[in-house]
Design an enzyme around this catalytic site. Structure first.
Site, short mmCIF file in Angstrom:
data_model
loop_
_atom_site.label_atom_id
_atom_site.label_comp_id
_atom_site.label_asym_id
_atom_site.label_seq_id
_atom_site.Cartn_x
_atom_site.Cartn_y
_atom_site.Cartn_z
N ARG A 70 7.02 -3.52 4.16
CA ARG A 70 8.24 -3.94 4.82
C ARG A 70 8.09 -3.82 6.34
O ARG A 70 7.24 -3.09 6.84
CB ARG A 70 9.44 -3.11 4.36
CG ARG A 70 9.71 -3.19 2.87
CD ARG A 70 10.83 -2.26 2.46
NE ARG A 70 11.15 -2.34 1.03
CZ ARG A 70 10.59 -1.59 0.10
NH1 ARG A 70 9.68 -0.69 0.43
NH2 ARG A 70 10.93 -1.72 -1.17
N LYS A 92 11.12 2.77 1.83
CA LYS A 92 12.50 2.63 1.37
C LYS A 92 12.75 3.58 0.20
O LYS A 92 11.94 3.69 -0.71
CB LYS A 92 12.76 1.19 0.91
CG LYS A 92 14.21 0.89 0.61
CD LYS A 92 14.41 -0.58 0.32
CE LYS A 92 15.87 -0.89 0.06
NZ LYS A 92 16.08 -2.34 -0.21
N HIS A 124 9.90 -10.60 6.24
CA HIS A 124 10.01 -10.37 4.80
C HIS A 124 9.45 -11.54 4.00
O HIS A 124 9.06 -11.37 2.84
CB HIS A 124 11.47 -10.12 4.42
CG HIS A 124 11.62 -9.18 3.26
ND1 HIS A 124 11.45 -7.82 3.37
CD2 HIS A 124 11.91 -9.41 1.95
CE1 HIS A 124 11.64 -7.24 2.19
NE2 HIS A 124 11.91 -8.19 1.31
N ARG A 151 5.96 -10.77 3.12
CA ARG A 151 5.94 -9.86 1.97
C ARG A 151 6.08 -10.66 0.67
O ARG A 151 5.38 -10.40 -0.32
CB ARG A 151 7.07 -8.85 2.12
CG ARG A 151 7.28 -7.88 0.95
CD ARG A 151 8.37 -6.90 1.34
NE ARG A 151 8.95 -6.18 0.21
CZ ARG A 151 8.47 -5.02 -0.28
NH1 ARG A 151 7.40 -4.48 0.26
NH2 ARG A 151 9.07 -4.42 -1.28
N HIS A 206 8.93 -0.92 -5.26
CA HIS A 206 10.20 -1.21 -5.92
C HIS A 206 10.56 -0.09 -6.89
O HIS A 206 9.71 0.34 -7.68
CB HIS A 206 10.13 -2.53 -6.69
CG HIS A 206 10.18 -3.75 -5.81
ND1 HIS A 206 9.75 -4.99 -6.22
CD2 HIS A 206 10.62 -3.90 -4.53
CE1 HIS A 206 9.93 -5.85 -5.25
NE2 HIS A 206 10.45 -5.22 -4.22
N TYR A 241 9.26 -12.55 -8.68
CA TYR A 241 8.06 -13.22 -8.19
C TYR A 241 7.37 -14.04 -9.27
O TYR A 241 6.54 -14.90 -8.96
CB TYR A 241 7.09 -12.20 -7.57
CG TYR A 241 7.66 -11.58 -6.32
CD1 TYR A 241 7.82 -12.34 -5.16
CD2 TYR A 241 8.07 -10.25 -6.30
CE1 TYR A 241 8.37 -11.78 -4.02
CE2 TYR A 241 8.61 -9.69 -5.15
CZ TYR A 241 8.76 -10.46 -4.02
OH TYR A 241 9.32 -9.91 -2.89
#
Length: 292
Positions: A127, A152, A221, A224, A247, A256
């Protein structure tokens, strides 16, 4: 009280700033102390965010999370939970760059630092905020991994260090000679040993996109998204990708699959399996009758 509640739950600094800002905006909008506001005020404020400020649903969700924390966690007004709904978010798939377009983007970087930033984003899928906090010591060339610290959700993870990226980072290091942070920022327009801001990463993407004449909207992003999609198309495993992206939930990674051409084209289209011709020369073509 709100600050104490945030701190004792060990929320990140960025979350603390965002939540406090939202409550400050709420108080400024009604010109009253926020603890004196009720359900009607909350309804009006959320409507104001959509109708007057034209914020998108994802941004309003963040506002709602901050308001819920203030009224439910801090003030213990659990009855207000239903008065602060999370708006429904449209599920949109991002527009992905092809590998060729990513190559053109990187080759169009305006300087060596921007080139290193773009290559790091694409090679790791990290990120923007994680890249800003990346340190020289996080580059483990012995194990060929990059350590991402406190990403994150305050989770650490390791990602692969590409040999090509390592070569570029070596060239960049000899030029920039960073001390602590791999991509140092500036103080009063002078280079300093502080992390760069997210704006620098945005500029690296924007300038390269302009120089490359790519018509698609390019932002940090998106790179990414490109990493994740191209990784799956190359035969990568979905569960491994979840760990690489950091994640917490697999459902955040599953999207994805919808972007990967390998998975879209992995099975023949049912129409192609039917014994029908693609054209029908003898079939009557109907036309709309013209008004006389």
């Amino acid at each position: 009280m709100m600050l104490e509640e945030l701190q004792r739950r060990n929320y990140s600094k960025s979350t603390v700033r965002a939540y406090v800002r939202v409550v400050r905006e709420l108080a400024a909008y009604f010109r009253r102390s926020p603890d004196q506001l009720g359900p009607d005020h909350l309804r009006q404020f959320q409507a104001h965010l959509f109708q007057e400020r034209k914020l998108n649903a994802r941004t309003v969700v963040q506002y709602s999370a901050a308001l819920r924390f203030f009224f439910v966690k801090t003030l213990k007004r659990h009855y207000l939970l239903d008065s602060i709904p999370f708006p429904k978010e449209p599920r949109k798939l991002p527009t992905i760059l092809s590998p060729g377009e990513v190559t053109t983007l990187i080759e169009s970087a305006s300087n060596l630092m921007h080139r290193a930033i773009l290559m790091t984003l694409y090679a790791t899928g990290m990120r923007r905020a994680e890249l800003c906090q990346l340190k020289v010591s996080d580059i483990d060339k012995e194990r060929m991994v990059i350590h991402i610290r406190q990403g994150k959700g305050q989770r650490d993870r390791d990602v692969d260090l590409s040999a090509k990226l390592l070569s570029t980072l070596r060239e960049y290091w000899h030029w920039m000679k960073p001390k602590t942070y791999l991509f140092p920022g500036t103080v009063n327009n002078w280079r300093a040993d502080v992390p760069i801001t997210g704006k620098v990463v945005w500029e690296a993407c924007h300038q390269a996109a302009q120089r490359s004449n790519i018509q698609k909207r390019v932002y940090p992003h998106l790179i990414r998204h490109c990493f994740a999609t191209h990784w799956l198309e190359a035969g990568g495993d979905l569960l491994v990708l979840q760990k690489l992206l950091g994640h917490a939930k697999l459902e955040d990674t599953v999207k994805y699959l919808h972007l990967s051409r390998r998975h879209l084209l992995g099975v023949a289209n049912p129409l192609d399996e039917l014994a029908v011709t693609s054209t029908a020369p003898g079939l009557k073509r109907s036309r709309l009758k013209k008004k006389r």
